[in-house]
Motif scaffolding. Sequence first.
Motif, mmCIF file in Angstrom:
data_model
loop_
_atom_site.group_PDB
_atom_site.id
_atom_site.type_symbol
_atom_site.label_atom_id
_atom_site.label_comp_id
_atom_site.label_asym_id
_atom_site.label_seq_id
_atom_site.Cartn_x
_atom_site.Cartn_y
_atom_site.Cartn_z
ATOM 1 N N ARG A 66 58.022 -83.468 -8.050
ATOM 2 C CA ARG A 66 57.163 -84.661 -8.069
ATOM 3 C C ARG A 66 56.669 -84.982 -6.669
ATOM 4 N NH1 ARG A 66 59.979 -89.085 -12.038
ATOM 5 N NH2 ARG A 66 60.244 -87.675 -13.799
ATOM 6 N N LYS A 67 57.553 -84.843 -5.694
ATOM 7 C CA LYS A 67 57.166 -85.133 -4.310
ATOM 8 C C LYS A 67 56.045 -84.197 -3.866
ATOM 9 C CE LYS A 67 58.824 -85.419 0.392
ATOM 10 N NZ LYS A 67 59.837 -85.083 1.354
ATOM 11 N N GLY A 70 52.823 -85.137 -5.608
ATOM 12 C CA GLY A 70 52.260 -86.352 -5.019
ATOM 13 C C GLY A 70 51.610 -86.090 -3.676
ATOM 14 N N GLU A 71 52.245 -85.278 -2.856
ATOM 15 C CA GLU A 71 51.674 -84.951 -1.551
ATOM 16 C C GLU A 71 50.367 -84.183 -1.691
ATOM 17 O OE1 GLU A 71 54.890 -82.901 0.372
ATOM 18 O OE2 GLU A 71 55.893 -84.763 0.950
ATOM 19 N N ASN A 74 47.692 -86.625 -3.007
ATOM 20 C CA ASN A 74 47.270 -87.500 -1.921
ATOM 21 C C ASN A 74 46.343 -86.764 -0.958
ATOM 22 O OD1 ASN A 74 47.363 -90.021 -0.427
ATOM 23 N ND2 ASN A 74 48.579 -88.884 1.085
#
Length: 84
Positions: A66-67, A70-71, A74
């Motif tokens: 997920r991280k 998300g990165e 973004n």
Amino acid sequence: MAVGKPVLACNSGGPIESIIDGVTGILCAPIPEEFALAMHKVSENPGIAARMGFCAQLHMFKKFSRKAFGEQLNFHFTDMAGVW
């Protein structure tokens, strides 16, 4: 990959993007003989299977968590917006 196991897959489509051949698993031609050779290699070499499984799990968490998602999301949103 998430559970620390090497992945054996055909070398087309999605697996090409997610598996590092010889590192996180084995990509082979979509023919039974090639797939059988890949299964034999992993089953007869537990050390190789363990190393590939460990690398597969690390790769999965670095690229598909997920991280990481998300990165990447973004990055693309800020790039589209012209924000640095």
